[in-house]
Motif scaffolding. Structure first.
Motif, PDB file in Angstrom:
ATOM      1  N   GLY A 200       0.810  -1.210   0.000  1.00  0.00           N
ATOM      2  CA  GLY A 200       0.000   0.000   0.000  1.00  0.00           C
ATOM      3  C   GLY A 200       0.845   1.262   0.000  1.00  0.00           C
ATOM      4  N   THR A 201       1.976   1.217   0.702  1.00  0.00           N
ATOM      5  CA  THR A 201       2.885   2.363   0.728  1.00  0.00           C
ATOM      6  C   THR A 201       3.480   2.626  -0.655  1.00  0.00           C
ATOM      7  N   VAL A 202       3.891   1.557  -1.333  1.00  0.00           N
ATOM      8  CA  VAL A 202       4.417   1.697  -2.692  1.00  0.00           C
ATOM      9  C   VAL A 202       3.332   2.243  -3.625  1.00  0.00           C
ATOM     10  N   LEU A 203       2.140   1.697  -3.505  1.00  0.00           N
ATOM     11  CA  LEU A 203       1.028   2.125  -4.349  1.00  0.00           C
ATOM     12  C   LEU A 203       0.692   3.600  -4.144  1.00  0.00           C
ATOM     13  N   MET A 204       0.576   4.011  -2.878  1.00  0.00           N
ATOM     14  CA  MET A 204       0.241   5.406  -2.597  1.00  0.00           C
ATOM     15  C   MET A 204       1.367   6.344  -3.007  1.00  0.00           C
ATOM     16  N   SER A 205       2.603   5.904  -2.898  1.00  0.00           N
ATOM     17  CA  SER A 205       3.727   6.737  -3.326  1.00  0.00           C
ATOM     18  C   SER A 205       3.652   7.005  -4.825  1.00  0.00           C
ATOM     19  N   ILE A 206       3.309   5.978  -5.592  1.00  0.00           N
ATOM     20  CA  ILE A 206       3.169   6.141  -7.037  1.00  0.00           C
ATOM     21  C   ILE A 206       1.999   7.065  -7.356  1.00  0.00           C
ATOM     22  N   LEU A 207       0.860   6.847  -6.692  1.00  0.00           N
ATOM     23  CA  LEU A 207      -0.322   7.668  -6.955  1.00  0.00           C
ATOM     24  C   LEU A 207      -0.077   9.130  -6.590  1.00  0.00           C
ATOM     25  N   ARG A 208       0.564   9.365  -5.443  1.00  0.00           N
ATOM     26  CA  ARG A 208       0.830  10.746  -5.037  1.00  0.00           C
ATOM     27  C   ARG A 208       1.793  11.441  -5.990  1.00  0.00           C
ATOM     28  N   ALA A 209       2.698  10.672  -6.577  1.00  0.00           N
ATOM     29  CA  ALA A 209       3.622  11.256  -7.556  1.00  0.00           C
ATOM     30  C   ALA A 209       2.888  11.773  -8.782  1.00  0.00           C
ATOM     31  N   PHE A 210       1.688  11.241  -9.047  1.00  0.00           N
ATOM     32  CA  PHE A 210       0.883  11.674 -10.184  1.00  0.00           C
ATOM     33  C   PHE A 210      -0.321  12.522  -9.751  1.00  0.00           C
ATOM     34  N   GLY A 211      -0.246  13.044  -8.517  1.00  0.00           N
ATOM     35  CA  GLY A 211      -1.257  13.979  -8.056  1.00  0.00           C
ATOM     36  C   GLY A 211      -2.536  13.366  -7.545  1.00  0.00           C
ATOM     37  N   ILE A 212      -2.527  12.064  -7.263  1.00  0.00           N
ATOM     38  CA  ILE A 212      -3.721  11.385  -6.749  1.00  0.00           C
ATOM     39  C   ILE A 212      -3.512  11.076  -5.278  1.00  0.00           C
ATOM     40  N   ASP A 213      -4.382  11.597  -4.448  1.00  0.00           N
ATOM     41  CA  ASP A 213      -4.286  11.341  -3.014  1.00  0.00           C
ATOM     42  C   ASP A 213      -5.688  11.157  -2.457  1.00  0.00           C
ATOM     43  N   PHE A 214      -5.780  10.526  -1.298  1.00  0.00           N
ATOM     44  CA  PHE A 214      -7.069  10.260  -0.673  1.00  0.00           C
ATOM     45  C   PHE A 214      -7.143  10.988   0.661  1.00  0.00           C
ATOM     46  N   LYS A 215      -8.285  11.575   0.941  1.00  0.00           N
ATOM     47  CA  LYS A 215      -8.472  12.306   2.181  1.00  0.00           C
ATOM     48  C   LYS A 215      -8.566  11.337   3.359  1.00  0.00           C
ATOM     49  N   THR A 216      -8.037  11.761   4.496  1.00  0.00           N
ATOM     50  CA  THR A 216      -8.166  10.943   5.708  1.00  0.00           C
ATOM     51  C   THR A 216      -9.634  10.860   6.109  1.00  0.00           C
ATOM     52  N   ARG A 217      -9.967   9.818   6.853  1.00  0.00           N
ATOM     53  CA  ARG A 217     -11.375   9.536   7.125  1.00  0.00           C
ATOM     54  C   ARG A 217     -11.521   8.978   8.540  1.00  0.00           C
ATOM     55  N   LEU A 218     -12.524   9.468   9.258  1.00  0.00           N
ATOM     56  CA  LEU A 218     -12.874   8.919  10.562  1.00  0.00           C
ATOM     57  C   LEU A 218     -14.384   8.973  10.725  1.00  0.00           C
ATOM     58  N   VAL A 219     -15.035   7.849  10.464  1.00  0.00           N
ATOM     59  CA  VAL A 219     -16.472   7.696  10.674  1.00  0.00           C
ATOM     60  C   VAL A 219     -16.631   6.747  11.841  1.00  0.00           C
ATOM     61  N   TRP A 220     -17.200   7.233  12.937  1.00  0.00           N
ATOM     62  CA  TRP A 220     -17.153   6.519  14.220  1.00  0.00           C
ATOM     63  C   TRP A 220     -18.496   6.661  14.919  1.00  0.00           C
ATOM     64  N   SER A 221     -19.213   5.566  15.113  1.00  0.00           N
ATOM     65  CA  SER A 221     -20.520   5.617  15.774  1.00  0.00           C
ATOM     66  C   SER A 221     -20.368   5.469  17.284  1.00  0.00           C
ATOM     67  N   THR A 222     -21.328   5.999  18.006  1.00  0.00           N
ATOM     68  CA  THR A 222     -21.331   5.923  19.472  1.00  0.00           C
ATOM     69  C   THR A 222     -22.745   5.592  19.960  1.00  0.00           C
ATOM     70  N   GLY A 223     -22.854   5.301  21.253  1.00  0.00           N
ATOM     71  CA  GLY A 223     -24.159   5.153  21.883  1.00  0.00           C
ATOM     72  C   GLY A 223     -24.755   3.760  21.857  1.00  0.00           C
ATOM     73  N   ASN A 224     -23.987   2.747  21.453  1.00  0.00           N
ATOM     74  CA  ASN A 224     -24.535   1.389  21.367  1.00  0.00           C
ATOM     75  C   ASN A 224     -23.858   0.407  22.329  1.00  0.00           C
ATOM     76  N   ASN A 225     -23.223   0.944  23.362  1.00  0.00           N
ATOM     77  CA  ASN A 225     -22.458   0.071  24.255  1.00  0.00           C
ATOM     78  C   ASN A 225     -23.320  -0.959  24.970  1.00  0.00           C
TER      79      ASN A 225
END
Length: 417
Positions: A200-225
């Motif tokens: 994945g690191t090699v893949l993302m390094s190649i993609l970023r070299a060509f201007g393709i990047d992915f935004k960080t993400r945090l989708v986290w549910s609560t209240g179901n303990n």
């Protein structure tokens, strides 16, 4: 006579199938068919990057159905190719079950399966030899759908590119996975996660070299303990009961099992039988659930995924004696670092850091605590390298920790044990 033997061989699969059917029944008790259908559609269409909680995306019912259906499909594949139940199959299935709560769904895994199958054909070997790698290789399944969330491609083009990337990943990951085992010498149980992190690191390094990047993400549910706490305690308690019913000596064997280091390859299922493994799964599942509740964390898609992964590797390297020191190390680090002990990063690190359980099992509790402490620091920085494409991020970090720590331990420890 043949049918009797077959039933005996596959009884573990029958038990797991019963659990997955129970998942589906639970889903339709807590939600309506309409909501489940729409939730599944949302799960399939959403981005799957770390961390994407399917319970927040599609709801409780849809998430449990997604997990059950994907797990049943994988059991079908295992039965079709003729692989018998063992510690590694239970670990693979439980990991699939857990990550179907955040990141894997009934559609995004298939290009990677196809890639591994093509690799087996290229090697002129039966798919049986690679099917477990195929299951674990789905750690990179977010790659299949992620390109459509960039502005670089059309929707159809992004889907085709994602499928092609998935097939290529499945094709090249098996040899990388085999080699990575040599690097950490079996002290990182999530070996495929380490290999996928490198890829994945090699893949993302190649993609970023060509201007393709992915935004960080945090989708986290609560209240179901409450509902999930009760469900998980009942679920894992039933595993302990089933283990005892399968083997009246299961608790005695469980004590013997806890003396093992857990270093790869340690198949507790083959050594001690299904009863002891189910007891071990139940105990570790309960302990993991109680830890989340005790520190005030959230029981949701990602943490349930972590709990199932810990329980799954109860047949393939983990037990209370070698996991508790690792978790203590993560807890100690969380008391001293900038993150709260019940933050998403810390609770997930505590669960998945148990990939390093063989270090505690081989060298003792002190080194286990040190490994857990360092792991937290490393895993907080590895996600950026692969852009969230590798769902087994802790496996990637665990490999780095093992490669760093094992030479130091073996060089400087005083005892000869």
């Amino acid at each position: 006579m043949g049918n009797v033997v077959k039933r005996k061989i596959f009884k573990t699969y029958y038990i797991l199938i019963a659990y997955y059917v129970a998942f589906i029944l639970f889903a339709f008790v807590v939600d309506t068919p309409y909501n489940i259908f729409n939730g599944l559609k949302a799960i399939i269409l959403e981005s799957d990057l770390l961390i994407t909680d399917y319970i927040a995306i599609g709801g409780i019912g849809a998430t449990f159905v997604n997990s059950a259906l994907l797990s049943l499909m994988c059991i079908g594949i295992l039965v079709y190719v003729g692989i018998k139940p063992n510690g590694s199959t239970i670990a693979a299935l439980s990991t699939i079950t857990g990550f179907a709560f955040f990141g894997k769904n009934i559609l995004n895994v298939w290009p990677i399966f196809l890639g591994v199958w093509l690799y087996s054909k290229y090697q002129k070997e039966p798919f049986l030899n690679y099917v477990l790698i195929a299951l674990f290789a789905t750690t990179l399944s977010p790659t299949v759908t992620q390109f459509k969330y960039t502005s670089n491609f059309s929707q159809i083009g992004a889907l085709l590119i994602g499928i092609c990337f998935g097939v290529v990943i499945g094709f090249i990951l098996p040899p990388i996975t085999s080699y990575c085992l040599k690097l950490h010498q079996g002290y990182n149980l999530y070996n495929t996660g380490f290999a996928a992190g490198l890829l994945g690191t090699v893949l993302m390094s190649i993609l970023r070299a060509f201007g393709i990047d992915f935004k960080t993400r945090l989708v986290w549910s609560t209240g179901n303990n409450l509902i999930f706490g009760i469900l998980l305690i009942v679920f894992f308690s039933s595993m302990i009961l089933i283990g005892y019913c399968l083997d009246k000596n299961s608790f005695k064997k469980f004590k013997e099992l806890c003396r093992q280091s857990g270093r790869l390859i340690s198949d507790f299922y083959i050594i001690y039988g299904d009863g002891a493994v189910f007891v071990n799964m139940g105990i570790l599942g309960i302990l993991s659930t109680l830890y989340i509740l005790m520190v005030g964390g959230d029981l949701n898609g990602p943490t349930i995924g972590g709990i199932f992964t810990v329980a799954g590797f109860s047949g393939f390297g983990k037990h209370p004696k070698n996991t508790i020191p690792i978790v203590l190390g993560t807890a100690l680090c969380s008391m001293l670092n900038i993150w709260k002990i019940n933050s998403p990063q810390m609770v997930l690190s505590a669960l998945f850091s148990t990939t390093l359980a063989p270090i505690a099992g081989q060298f003792g509790w002190l080194y286990g605590i040190i490994a857990g402490f360092i792991h937290v620091c490393i895993v907080a920085n590895t996600g950026f390298l692969h852009g969230g494409l590798n769902l087994y991020n802790n496996g990637f970090a665990g490999g780095i920790v093992a490669i760093f720590l094992i030479p130091l331990i073996t060089s400087f420890r005083k005892d000869d044990k």
